[in-house]
Design a protein around this motif. Structure first.
Motif, mmCIF file in Angstrom:
data_model
loop_
_atom_site.group_PDB
_atom_site.id
_atom_site.type_symbol
_atom_site.label_atom_id
_atom_site.label_comp_id
_atom_site.label_asym_id
_atom_site.label_seq_id
_atom_site.Cartn_x
_atom_site.Cartn_y
_atom_site.Cartn_z
ATOM 1 N N GLN A 96 0.798 -1.224 0.000
ATOM 2 C CA GLN A 96 0.000 0.000 0.000
ATOM 3 C C GLN A 96 0.832 1.277 0.000
ATOM 4 O O GLN A 96 0.307 2.365 -0.215
ATOM 5 N N GLY A 97 2.139 1.184 0.328
ATOM 6 C CA GLY A 97 2.952 2.391 0.331
ATOM 7 C C GLY A 97 4.109 2.325 1.303
ATOM 8 O O GLY A 97 4.444 1.265 1.843
ATOM 9 N N ASP A 98 4.753 3.494 1.544
ATOM 10 C CA ASP A 98 5.895 3.629 2.444
ATOM 11 C C ASP A 98 5.440 4.293 3.736
ATOM 12 O O ASP A 98 4.650 5.244 3.722
ATOM 13 N N TYR A 99 6.009 3.800 4.877
ATOM 14 C CA TYR A 99 5.612 4.333 6.169
ATOM 15 C C TYR A 99 6.838 4.509 7.062
ATOM 16 O O TYR A 99 7.646 3.586 7.191
ATOM 17 N N PRO A 100 6.987 5.688 7.701
ATOM 18 C CA PRO A 100 8.015 5.800 8.753
ATOM 19 C C PRO A 100 7.600 4.932 9.931
ATOM 20 O O PRO A 100 6.406 4.652 10.130
#
Length: 472
Positions: free
Chosen positions: A314-318
């Motif tokens: 679903q994407g990039d996350y910190p």
């Protein structure tokens, strides 16, 4: 290597040997973390490096008569030119005496550096570490090595710290200089001309000094139990301290006290480099597949500061926006991919924290592979699932190879009992006592501490079931 602690924190007495895998088991507040911290301090390279750097070679070699220095140097050079190993028995007695004096000085320097390292890692003086009962007890810490044989002992009382040093005999340390060591000495001294050749003797002394500590892991790293919270907050903490730094000199700059374990962990995060280590990339990828269902990578921000990013479909996350499970596993992945090398020592507190049982067993299988690839691992655990997976790997080592392979235990997964040391931390009225547990090829590590809980729960279930039947 062996570490012994007496009357330190809640621990009354504990002795642990350094195995490829060390498992510390016991209830909460029994001293496992304190002992793990002691392992980190005792088997740190810092004190050994301090001793090798600070030894005063000039003071010792100024005592050697020129003719003796020439005699020893000529003999060593002749051996090196012929591709042979110099023998300590052929060195003049006056030179051997100097080397023996050096060993005494090196070990005393080492003991001094070790006191500093213990206090830094624990974040308090050794005297504050003593176990409190009705009154403060007399604490003891000792570190021992075999091949070469030496020991450092500390007795800690209200009057201070008394140190007892037993240096290794020269006859044990000298042979530890293998072919590569002698080649290094020859390369460094080939260009040296003239008499006396004390330069060569000094190079030999430095090599012998290093050989005293050849059983100490080259790097020891520590993943504390609070790593998920630290990982999510370390950037904010660093930024706050940097902003306050502009006021240094104008007002009192207060920095919160932190133990050396936490400081070292934060320092590793702040100094991460995006280059990969080639030793454990496969195991890092395995954790990403089996547990994270995503990947972890480092990404420099606008200021060149390394940010750990979790990537899923679903994407990039910190990490601050991820689950505690991801924050627990991410630092292990980062350490494997960017920091650790073979023959290093990794201490992990509660590797099972925030993990589903299936993830706990996946992590245990990964640790088995790491140990078999040369990484030393020490861990504390409360998990029966984690421990049972380790036991399965131990039992699999006794099964014929084709059958073990069919059951999913390839060579990297099988863990011989000789590689494992297990220790039970058992609280008593007089403090925690630590007992070495049997590690057998047909049962693995004894799980008596968990069996008692199982039996109690089973007994409760039986009583409740009977009561339900009576009420019907």
């Amino acid at each position: 290597m062996q570490l012994t602690m007496g009357n330190i924190g809640p621990i009354r007495t504990a002795t642990v040997d350094l195995h490829p895998l060390n498992v510390l088991i016991g209830p909460n507040n029994s001293g496992k973390s304190i002992f793990a911290t002691g392992m980190y301090a005792a088997w740190s390279r810092a004190a050994a490096d301090y001793a090798v750097r600070r030894v005063r070679l000039g003071k010792h070699f100024s005592k050697i008569p020129d003719e003796r220095a020439y005699e020893a140097s000529a003999y060593v050079f002749e051996m090196l030119e012929e591709g042979r190993t110099p023998q300590v028995e052929e060195i003049p007695d006056v030179i051997k005496d100097i080397f023996t004096e050096l060993l005494h000085e090196i070990m005393h320097l080492y003991s001094r550096g070790m006191v500093t390292e213990f206090e830094r890692i624990f974040g308090m003086s050794l005297m504050e570490l003593r176990r409190r009962q009705k009154r403060l007890t007399k604490g003891t810490i000792s570190v021992r090595s075999w091949r070469p044989t030496w020991s450092i002992g500390f007795e800690i009382s209200s009057r201070g710290v008394t140190v007892d040093v037993s240096p290794p005999p020269l006859s044990e340390v000298w042979p530890k200089a293998g072919t590569n060591s002698w080649k290094r000495i020859k390369r460094r001294t080939d260009h040296v001309q003239g008499l006396p050749r004390t330069y060569l003797l000094r190079e030999m002394a430095t090599e012998i000094a290093r050989n005293c500590f050849n059983k100490i892991p080259y790097h020891t790293k520590y993943l504390p139990a609070a790593r998920s919270g630290l990982l999510q907050s370390h950037k904010t903490l660093a930024a706050s301290m940097v902003r306050r730094a502009s006021m240094a000199g104008m007002e009192e700059l207060k920095i919160p006290a932190m133990s050396g374990v936490v400081v070292d962990f934060l320092g590793e995060l702040l100094e991460l480099e995006t280059r990969n280590s080639s030793n454990f990339t496969d195991e890092a990828a395995q954790l990403e597949r089996d547990i994270l269902s995503g990947t972890v990578r480092l990404e420099d921000d606008a200021f060149g500061y390394p940010e750990i990013i979790y990537t899923q479909g679903q994407g990039d996350y910190p990490l601050a926006r991820t689950s505690s499970m991801i924050s627990e596993i991410a630092p292990i992945v980062v350490y494997l991919r960017h920091i650790l090398s073979r023959h290093d020592h990794l201490v992990i507190e509660e590797p099972e924290a925030h993990l589903h049982p299936a993830s706990q067993t996946a992590l245990a299988r990964c640790i088995c592979r790491l140990v078999n690839k040369g990484l030393r691992v020490s861990l504390t655990t409360h998990s029966e699932f984690f421990l049972q997976q380790l036991n399965n790997a131990i039992i699999a080592s006794a099964i014929p190879e084709p059958e073990a392979d069919e059951m999913g235990f390839d060579l990297g997964m099988r863990l011989p009992p000789s590689k494992v040391g297990a220790y039970l931390f058992e609280p008593t009225a007089n403090g925690t006592e630590v007992h070495a547990l049997e590690v057998s090829p047909d049962a693995g590590i004894s799980q008596n501490s968990f069996s008692e809980v199982e039996e109690k729960l089973y007994g409760e279930s039986v009583v409740l079931s009977r009561r339900l039947e009576e009420d019907k």
